[in-house]
Scaffold this motif. Structure first.
Motif, PDB file in Angstrom:
ATOM      1  N   PRO A   1     -40.158 -18.761  16.620  1.00 57.18           N
ATOM      2  CA  PRO A   1     -39.237 -18.202  15.627  1.00 57.18           C
ATOM      3  C   PRO A   1     -39.909 -17.025  14.928  1.00 57.18           C
ATOM      4  CG  PRO A   1     -39.351 -20.596  15.447  1.00 57.18           C
ATOM      5  CD  PRO A   1     -40.451 -20.187  16.379  1.00 57.18           C
ATOM      6  N   GLU A   2     -39.149 -16.005  14.573  1.00 57.95           N
ATOM      7  CA  GLU A   2     -39.724 -14.793  13.994  1.00 57.95           C
ATOM      8  C   GLU A   2     -40.572 -15.071  12.740  1.00 57.95           C
ATOM      9  OE1 GLU A   2     -40.954 -11.044  13.111  1.00 57.95           O
ATOM     10  OE2 GLU A   2     -40.266 -11.947  14.985  1.00 57.95           O
ATOM     11  N   PRO A   3     -40.149 -15.937  11.817  1.00 53.88           N
ATOM     12  CA  PRO A   3     -41.008 -16.194  10.653  1.00 53.88           C
ATOM     13  C   PRO A   3     -42.369 -16.775  11.042  1.00 53.88           C
ATOM     14  CG  PRO A   3     -38.772 -16.976  10.245  1.00 53.88           C
ATOM     15  CD  PRO A   3     -38.839 -16.633  11.693  1.00 53.88           C
ATOM     16  N   VAL A   4     -42.399 -17.622  12.060  1.00 57.40           N
ATOM     17  CA  VAL A   4     -43.670 -18.208  12.497  1.00 57.40           C
ATOM     18  C   VAL A   4     -44.541 -17.143  13.150  1.00 57.40           C
ATOM     19  CG1 VAL A   4     -44.742 -19.907  14.027  1.00 57.40           C
ATOM     20  CG2 VAL A   4     -42.662 -20.495  12.770  1.00 57.40           C
ATOM     21  N   ARG A   5     -43.947 -16.290  13.996  1.00 61.90           N
ATOM     22  CA  ARG A   5     -44.716 -15.203  14.614  1.00 61.90           C
ATOM     23  C   ARG A   5     -45.337 -14.307  13.545  1.00 61.90           C
ATOM     24  NH1 ARG A   5     -44.894 -10.045  15.268  1.00 61.90           N
ATOM     25  NH2 ARG A   5     -43.078  -9.813  13.910  1.00 61.90           N
ATOM     26  N   ALA A   6     -44.531 -13.931  12.557  1.00 58.46           N
ATOM     27  CA  ALA A   6     -45.031 -13.045  11.512  1.00 58.46           C
ATOM     28  C   ALA A   6     -46.131 -13.717  10.693  1.00 58.46           C
ATOM     29  CB  ALA A   6     -43.874 -12.620  10.600  1.00 58.46           C
ATOM     30  N   SER A   7     -45.947 -14.984  10.343  1.00 58.44           N
ATOM     31  CA  SER A   7     -46.951 -15.689   9.542  1.00 58.44           C
ATOM     32  C   SER A   7     -48.254 -15.855  10.308  1.00 58.44           C
ATOM     33  CB  SER A   7     -46.414 -17.065   9.122  1.00 58.44           C
ATOM     34  OG  SER A   7     -45.335 -16.943   8.224  1.00 58.44           O
TER      35      SER A   7
END
Length: 442
Positions: A315-321
């Motif tokens: 998921p994009e939030p996990v990739r960014a974090s």
């Protein structure tokens, strides 16, 4: 991207028909317990005998590999991943476990032929040649060389007959274990079932070879700019849930690192890391199964990836974090690393001491920053990080397990090629090419 994020749907899917599967699951549980007990007796007796003779028991690797083979595909996967960690396990153990990439005997031809005939029922047999003796055998499938009706040389990956039932029963057993673990006082707040659904669901997804066909296409599209990497193209019109047909890659040899020149080893190590970082930080893809059976290094330093079964879209939030955490780790920004972990957590225990966690994680990051690459061990760092999270009651998002697993697996391979490679420094150019990461608190 057609690759779906892994969620609790894996749990629902694997639990469907649980009551009808219950007798088989009980039998499977009894087999796992009896086999494990038998090997425990052998391990214990051999270890004790060696100690009494004041010698080191040299057979633990072979016996451990035999145990994984006896327990089946889910456990063979564990052994394959462990075989890459020559920095953590004795050389003799890793060598024995490394043979698990080809260890399982192939199914009988009659069973394979029956599965393939059913897969192509109602249509013309698509091959003019088919070698029933596999060129490679894995825990989930066997690989066969064939020629299509239009003359193309292809590799045909055939799922082992009945393997889906075994793996789904193993999933149910581990799900029950996670449910029991959540009742333990020190694990009561930890999302064990959710974490199992995420990771276990991803492992079960490897059974769907049609999904792997799409994953290969996605991986090829994302890495097309790297001329030195080759990923075989699938033939979707010949693929199904049980069968994956892709172009045949000639001349693959599983070369030991020491057989390559120092320059080739150094080049290959950087290319492998660049590939993994590109997937993680730019595309949000995680390949969790880059063991030597799936990743080949040619004598010119080019890289071949043959398998995309264990490929996860973050998921994009996990990739960014995760990207933000990694770059701030490399920069020594401990306070922000702590904030990223806290903000992305799946939950926290009652009375969680966030100030204490921030202080201890800042110290851990300080110790890891600026050390020589040969002294930095990701497995040790990850273990200390998980221990801090457990001690302070901060429960990570289950998806965080995938990028860490990917890096842990590939770290062992890369260190065997170039132990001086700086993992943190090599990530920086990739991180700078994506959206600028967060580098301050608030």
């Amino acid at each position: 991207m057609a690759i779906a994020s892994v969620g609790v749907t894996g749990l629902a899917k694997a639990s469907a028909g649980f009551l009808t599967e219950l007798p088989g699951t009980v039998i499977r549980a009894a087999r796992v317990a009896s086999v494990s007990l038998g090997y425990a007796v052998v391990f214990g007796a051999a270890t004790l005998g060696a100690r009494l003779r004041r010698r080191r028991w040299a057979g633990e690797g072979e016996h451990l590999a035999s145990l994984f083979i006896s327990l089946g595909p889910s456990y063979i996967k564990i052994g394959q991943l462990l075989s890459t960690r020559r920095d953590l396990l004795p050389e003799r153990v890793c060598t024995a476990l490394g043979r698990l990439t080809d260890a399982p005997p192939p199914p009988r031809r009659a069973r394979l032929e029956g599965l393939l005939r059913r897969a192509y029922r109602g249509q013309e047999w698509p091959f003019v040649e088919f070698d029933w003796t596999p060129v490679a055998t894995g825990s989930i499938a066997t690989i066969h060389r064939a020629v299509t009706r239009d003359g193309q040389q292809v590799a045909v990956k055939v799922r082992r007959p009945g393997i889906d039932r075994v793996m789904r029963r193993d999933y149910q057993l581990t799900a029950a274990a996670m449910s029991a673990a959540e009742r333990l006082p020190w694990l009561r707040s930890m999302p064990m079932k959710l974490m199992h659904a995420q990771v276990g669901g991803a492992i079960l997804r490897q059974l769907d070879l049609m999904a792997e066909c799409q994953a290969l296409d996605d991986l090829r599209a994302n890495l097309t700019e790297f001329s030195w990497i080759r990923i075989p193209a699938p033939l979707p019109e010949l693929c199904s849930e049980d069968v994956l047909v892709m172009e045949y890659v000639e001349g693959l040899v599983r070369a030991a690192p020491e057989s390559l020149s120092e320059n080739v080893r150094n080049v290959a190590a950087r290319r492998v890391m660049l590939t993994v970082y590109e997937m993680l930080f730019v595309d949000g893809l995680v390949h969790c199964d880059l063991h030597p059976g799936n990743l080949y290094i040619n004598d010119d330093g080019s890289v071949v990836i043959l398998d995309a079964g264990f490929l996860i879209q973050l998921p994009e939030p996990v990739r960014a974090s995760f990207s933000d955490f990694f770059i701030n780790l490399a920069m020594g920004n401990g306070p922000l690393c702590a904030e990223i972990i806290i903000e992305s957590a799946a939950g926290t225990a009652d009375g969680c001491d966030l100030s204490g966690f921030r202080a201890d994680l800042t110290e851990l990051v300080r110790e890891a920053t600026g050390v020589r690459s040969i002294e930095f061990n990701l497995a040790t760092f990850a273990g200390r990080l998980f221990n801090l999270q457990r001690r302070f009651g901060i429960y990570p998002a289950p998806e965080f397990a995938f990028p860490l697993l990917s890096l842990l697996v590939v770290e062992g391979i890369v260190q065997s090629l170039d132990p001086k490679l700086d993992f943190q420094a090599e990530a920086m150019p990739v991180l700078r090419r994506r959206n600028m990461p967060r580098t301050s608190v608030g």
